[in-house]
Design a protein around this motif. Structure first.
Motif, PDB file in Angstrom:
ATOM      1  N   UNK A 106       0.843  -1.186   0.000  1.00 62.63           N
ATOM      2  CA  UNK A 106       0.000   0.000   0.000  1.00 62.63           C
ATOM      3  C   UNK A 106       0.884   1.244   0.000  1.00 62.63           C
ATOM      4  N   UNK A 107       0.283   2.422   0.044  1.00 62.56           N
ATOM      5  CA  UNK A 107       1.041   3.668  -0.070  1.00 62.56           C
ATOM      6  C   UNK A 107       1.984   3.895   1.106  1.00 62.56           C
ATOM      7  N   UNK A 108       1.749   3.214   2.224  1.00 61.44           N
ATOM      8  CA  UNK A 108       2.629   3.325   3.393  1.00 61.44           C
ATOM      9  C   UNK A 108       3.726   2.273   3.398  1.00 61.44           C
ATOM     10  N   UNK A 109       3.733   1.405   2.394  1.00 62.54           N
ATOM     11  CA  UNK A 109       4.740   0.359   2.319  1.00 62.54           C
ATOM     12  C   UNK A 109       4.382  -0.901   3.073  1.00 62.54           C
ATOM     13  N   UNK A 110       3.156  -0.977   3.632  1.00 58.04           N
ATOM     14  CA  UNK A 110       2.729  -2.188   4.320  1.00 58.04           C
ATOM     15  C   UNK A 110       2.454  -3.299   3.313  1.00 58.04           C
ATOM     16  N   UNK A 111       2.676  -4.543   3.732  1.00 63.07           N
ATOM     17  CA  UNK A 111       2.541  -5.682   2.837  1.00 63.07           C
ATOM     18  C   UNK A 111       1.162  -6.319   2.968  1.00 63.07           C
ATOM     19  N   UNK A 112       0.629  -6.767   1.819  1.00 59.75           N
ATOM     20  CA  UNK A 112      -0.650  -7.475   1.764  1.00 59.75           C
ATOM     21  C   UNK A 112      -0.439  -8.719   0.909  1.00 59.75           C
ATOM     22  N   UNK A 113      -0.899  -9.862   1.403  1.00 60.50           N
ATOM     23  CA  UNK A 113      -0.613 -11.140   0.758  1.00 60.50           C
ATOM     24  C   UNK A 113      -1.862 -12.012   0.758  1.00 60.50           C
ATOM     25  N   UNK A 114      -2.054 -12.765  -0.326  1.00 59.81           N
ATOM     26  CA  UNK A 114      -3.142 -13.731  -0.388  1.00 59.81           C
ATOM     27  C   UNK A 114      -2.601 -15.039  -0.954  1.00 59.81           C
ATOM     28  N   UNK A 115      -3.135 -16.161  -0.460  1.00 59.54           N
ATOM     29  CA  UNK A 115      -2.733 -17.489  -0.921  1.00 59.54           C
ATOM     30  C   UNK A 115      -3.832 -18.472  -0.538  1.00 59.54           C
ATOM     31  N   UNK A 116      -3.670 -19.732  -0.936  1.00 61.06           N
ATOM     32  CA  UNK A 116      -4.695 -20.738  -0.676  1.00 61.06           C
ATOM     33  C   UNK A 116      -4.160 -21.784   0.292  1.00 61.06           C
ATOM     34  N   UNK A 117      -4.903 -22.010   1.370  1.00 63.28           N
ATOM     35  CA  UNK A 117      -4.560 -23.036   2.346  1.00 63.28           C
ATOM     36  C   UNK A 117      -5.400 -24.274   2.050  1.00 63.28           C
ATOM     37  N   UNK A 118      -4.753 -25.308   1.526  1.00 68.17           N
ATOM     38  CA  UNK A 118      -5.494 -26.483   1.080  1.00 68.17           C
ATOM     39  C   UNK A 118      -6.021 -27.325   2.241  1.00 68.17           C
ATOM     40  N   UNK A 119      -5.439 -27.196   3.424  1.00 69.74           N
ATOM     41  CA  UNK A 119      -5.939 -27.964   4.565  1.00 69.74           C
ATOM     42  C   UNK A 119      -7.327 -27.491   4.981  1.00 69.74           C
ATOM     43  N   UNK A 120      -7.515 -26.173   4.967  1.00 74.21           N
ATOM     44  CA  UNK A 120      -8.816 -25.616   5.343  1.00 74.21           C
ATOM     45  C   UNK A 120      -9.679 -25.294   4.133  1.00 74.21           C
ATOM     46  N   UNK A 121      -9.101 -25.427   2.921  1.00 69.46           N
ATOM     47  CA  UNK A 121      -9.786 -25.079   1.665  1.00 69.46           C
ATOM     48  C   UNK A 121     -10.214 -23.613   1.645  1.00 69.46           C
ATOM     49  N   UNK A 122      -9.420 -22.758   2.294  1.00 74.72           N
ATOM     50  CA  UNK A 122      -9.763 -21.347   2.397  1.00 74.72           C
ATOM     51  C   UNK A 122      -8.732 -20.470   1.687  1.00 74.72           C
ATOM     52  N   UNK A 123      -9.242 -19.402   1.062  1.00 72.88           N
ATOM     53  CA  UNK A 123      -8.377 -18.335   0.575  1.00 72.88           C
ATOM     54  C   UNK A 123      -7.984 -17.505   1.791  1.00 72.88           C
ATOM     55  N   UNK A 124      -6.690 -17.370   2.004  1.00 70.07           N
ATOM     56  CA  UNK A 124      -6.213 -16.720   3.229  1.00 70.07           C
ATOM     57  C   UNK A 124      -5.506 -15.406   2.891  1.00 70.07           C
ATOM     58  N   UNK A 125      -5.775 -14.406   3.723  1.00 70.98           N
ATOM     59  CA  UNK A 125      -5.207 -13.069   3.546  1.00 70.98           C
ATOM     60  C   UNK A 125      -4.308 -12.743   4.728  1.00 70.98           C
ATOM     61  N   UNK A 126      -3.168 -12.115   4.433  1.00 71.44           N
ATOM     62  CA  UNK A 126      -2.259 -11.705   5.488  1.00 71.44           C
ATOM     63  C   UNK A 126      -1.759 -10.297   5.254  1.00 71.44           C
TER      64      UNK A 126
END
Length: 494
Positions: A106-126
């Motif tokens: 983002x504009x402040x340099x903070x990191x945003x990440x998304x990936x898939x966790x197959x154990x929970x079958x969920x799209x995960x955001x960090x």
């Protein structure tokens, strides 16, 4: 059942010739700064598979961040460039992760990440602060086990996400004030794949994806989604990657499985135009597209037959194609970004050794047109810069110039430059009130590169004030007549 095509490596004989021929067939080569490529390993473990599904971003201070999968250990990792190397951290603890990772700042340099966790079958955001610290992880929605998901952060700090749900529908999620809203984008596509997202300057999301056998585009405006088919042919649109230009128009790079080529589509108004970028060696797998602030496109991708990593840059109608790395089988899961100087950096997976690699493009020879000074009615001084010498000990630097509208360039005398820096030349014999264009030229080893063409205008002579001119003329004439009469009268009296 999904069909997977094995990626194989064959001998690279004639690869460069094939690229050159394909470039000529695709369009005129772009005028680009030639690059010298070098590569290094970011992360590797003996006998492991580290570095699939990379996503690269570079901060304004030049710090590079790479998200990727360590499939052998079931980890999502982040590598951060530090002086002389990389700092590697685990984002999510051991589990079962699959498919894409997607990283944004983002504009402040903070990191945003998304990936898939197959154990929970969920799209995960960090998310994590730029200064470091722990990751804040949360689940967004149920996703597809192949993990087609991408995110982007707009200039207002809003996080936008596109992903494929567990039933195959294309979905969009938006995060504001800590909460997610989720929407179905295209209910008519039964099994979406290769989803990609870009956000324009007004914060509007643009999506590219492969659905029902074709390349598709979706645009959200006024709270509603509009969808279009970009390329009407079937089985075209794998590895779609989307970007927007400064005017907000979408550009899409994608793989054409019929022609086995890297293709490009751009939308102007309501119409799409498509073209082939690279048709050599089954090019166009694992595409990553970035459109810079000048509207120039940068594409990294894998060519399956020659098994190399390639980089294409330019604009529709003119492309420059280079091999960024080639020993072994290299170029899977590529991701391209630009450093603060506008130079390309690419992360990718080296299948030969199972490692994450980083390719850096540096100018082999560079020219920049700086500006003009001391512009007078008949002369001017123009300034240029040799930005890089690459492998050459010296180069000849000069300028080409002409009056705007003239067909032929004139040239200044070349000067020898042994270190990168500025140079200048005086232009004489110019016409007052005329506009001229000029550009820097750097030549070495039979290679010539050009800076952008700039213009300047010589000042015109001041306009004649006709009433004042007539008044002065009349006064002068009367005065002259009076003096003449006085002289005649004086002589008569004598």
């Amino acid at each position: 059942m999904a069909v997977r095509i094995a990626r194989t490596r064959v001998m690279r004989t004639w690869t460069c010739v094939m690229i050159a021929i394909a470039t000529l067939l695709a369009g005129s080569p772009a005028t680009a700064v030639p690059l010298s490529w070098s590569s290094s390993v970011i992360d590797a473990e003996a006998g492991a598979s580290v570095g699939r599904h990379t996503s690269l971003v570079i901060a304004q201070n030049g710090t590079a961040y790479v998200s990727y999968l360590d499939e052998s250990a079931g980890l999502v990792k982040l590598a951060t460039s530090v002086a002389g190397g990389w700092l590697i951290e685990v984002v999510d603890s051991p589990g079962f992760v699959r498919g894409d990772t997607s990283l944004a700042l983002d504009s402040s340099g903070n990191l945003h990440l998304v990936y898939f966790n197959a154990l929970s079958s969920m799209v995960r955001y960090g998310t994590r602060r730029a200064a470091g610290g722990p990751w804040n992880l949360s689940d967004i929605d149920r996703g597809l086990d192949e993990g087609h998901n991408r995110l982007a952060v707009d200039r207002f700090g809003v996080v936008h996400l596109v992903y494929v749900s567990d039933n195959g529908t294309l979905r969009y999620a938006r995060r504001t004030t800590g909460f997610w809203t989720r929407e179905i984008v295209d209910p008519f596509v039964l099994l979406a794949r290769y989803a990609s997202i870009a956000v324009d300057g007004n914060g509007r999301p643009h999506l590219a994806y492969y659905g029902n056998g074709r390349l598709r585009y979706a645009f959200r405006s006024g709270g509603f989604w509009s969808t279009e088919v970009v390329d009407l042919r079937d089985f075209v649109g794998w590895f779609a990657s989307i970007g927007t230009d400064p005017s907000g128009e979408p550009h899409i790079a994608y793989y054409d499985s019929i022609r086995r080529s890297l293709n490009y589509a751009v939308r102007s108004g309501t119409a799409w135009s498509t073209e082939v970028v690279d048709a050599a060696g089954d090019a166009g797998w694992d595409v990553s597209l970035l459109v810079d602030r000048d509207g120039v496109s940068h594409i990294s991708y894998y060519a399956r037959i020659s098994a190399d990593l390639r980089y294409a840059t330019g604009q529709p109608g003119g492309w420059d194609i280079q091999v960024a790395d080639e020993p072994g089988v290299v170029g899977w899961s590529s991701s391209v970004a630009l450093d603060p100087a506008g130079l390309p950096r690419i992360t990718y997976f080296d299948w030969s050794v199972g490692s994450l690699k980083y390719a850096v493009g540096q100018p082999a020879l560079g020219a920049r047109t700086v500006g003009a000074t001391s512009v007078a009615g008949t002369s001017a001084v123009v300034i240029g810069e040799v930005t890089a010498l690459g492998p050459y000990a010296s180069a000849n630097a000069s300028f080409q110039w002409r009056r705007v509208g003239e067909p032929t360039w004139r040239e200044t005398a070349p000067v020898s430059i042994s270190t990168p820096g500025t140079f200048q030349a005086s232009l004489e014999g110019l016409l007052p009130g005329a506009r001229y264009e000029y550009r820097a030229v750097v030549e070495a080893g039979g290679l010539s590169v050009y800076g952008l063409a700039l213009t300047f205008a010589t000042p015109a002579p001041p306009p004649i004030n006709l009433p004042l001119f007539l008044l002065v003329f009349a006064v002068t004439a009367v005065a002259s007549a009076g003096i003449a009469a006085f002289v005649v009268l004086w002589f008569r009296r004598r």
